[in-house]
Design an enzyme around this catalytic site. Sequence first.
Site, mmCIF file in Angstrom:
data_model
loop_
_atom_site.group_PDB
_atom_site.id
_atom_site.type_symbol
_atom_site.label_atom_id
_atom_site.label_comp_id
_atom_site.label_asym_id
_atom_site.label_seq_id
_atom_site.Cartn_x
_atom_site.Cartn_y
_atom_site.Cartn_z
ATOM 1 N N GLY A 31 0.807 -1.207 0.000
ATOM 2 C CA GLY A 31 0.000 0.000 0.000
ATOM 3 C C GLY A 31 0.842 1.260 0.000
ATOM 4 C CG HIS A 37 3.521 0.987 -5.502
ATOM 5 N ND1 HIS A 37 3.667 2.024 -4.614
ATOM 6 C CD2 HIS A 37 4.112 -0.088 -4.923
ATOM 7 C CE1 HIS A 37 4.293 1.587 -3.531
ATOM 8 N NE2 HIS A 37 4.585 0.315 -3.695
#
Length: 281
Positions: A31, A37
Amino acid sequence: MEIITKIADLQRKIVAVKANGGKVGLVPTMGALHNGHLQLVRRCVAENDCCVVSIFVNPTQFNDKNDLLHYPRTLEADCELLRSVGCTIAFVPSVEEMYPEEDTRVFELGPVAEVMEGKYRPGHFNGVAQIVSKLFYAVTPDRAYFGEKDFQQIAVIRSMVKLINSPVEIVDCPIVREEDGLALSSRNRRLTPEQRKNALNISATLFKSRIFAQNHTVAETLAFVVDTINAVDGLEVEYYEIVDGRTLLPVESWDQTDYVVGCVTVYCGEVRLIDNVIYHR
């Protein structure tokens, strides 16, 4: 995009995709997503019929409880970002879902897990192997995507894949940096404005060292990087290693291998930052 919290529900979706001949890609994350990402997710979406992104802060890979406590958690914002790049499934399990009982497995990962991060963070890579193997069993992906900022982690995961005889293709993707050179990291959020400015010296020094290395030995280049970073107020090098990019063992000369990488870990205040630079391959 679907948000799924249970392994059984996830597996039903995966079975349906594969029944129609679809390919499944996995991007494991903890996360606090950033553009680094998202680059992995974009590639996963482009190369597969179903893109699964896991969001799970894995407790077994933190040897520092304080680091686990302060690791940023931004689930709502993460899911919005994943929707924006075409993710199919966000897999967001609880600790109890991933570890219904204590995971006592010990992986014999070899020398790639014993140097650098393995030396300074005992147990870290065994925790990484535990969670990534669990994700591979849960998702059964055809491909899994990892960023080269975590250079040693990729080598460890490749070792784990061989160890468990997994058919997953490991896809490594280049480091994504800010325009000023700072390697994107979820931990950057913890930096004060002054610390972030100081942190720029990490990548800047690594880039300079590539030029320095053209006329200096490995030992001289190593000393140049460590001394230059440590000279910046607020930065402290934990280690800098110049290694074979495949074995991760230290090299003594530039012609010892055709793939040479420098890997660094630096404390910026209490925030631990990693980066690396490729000298040649």
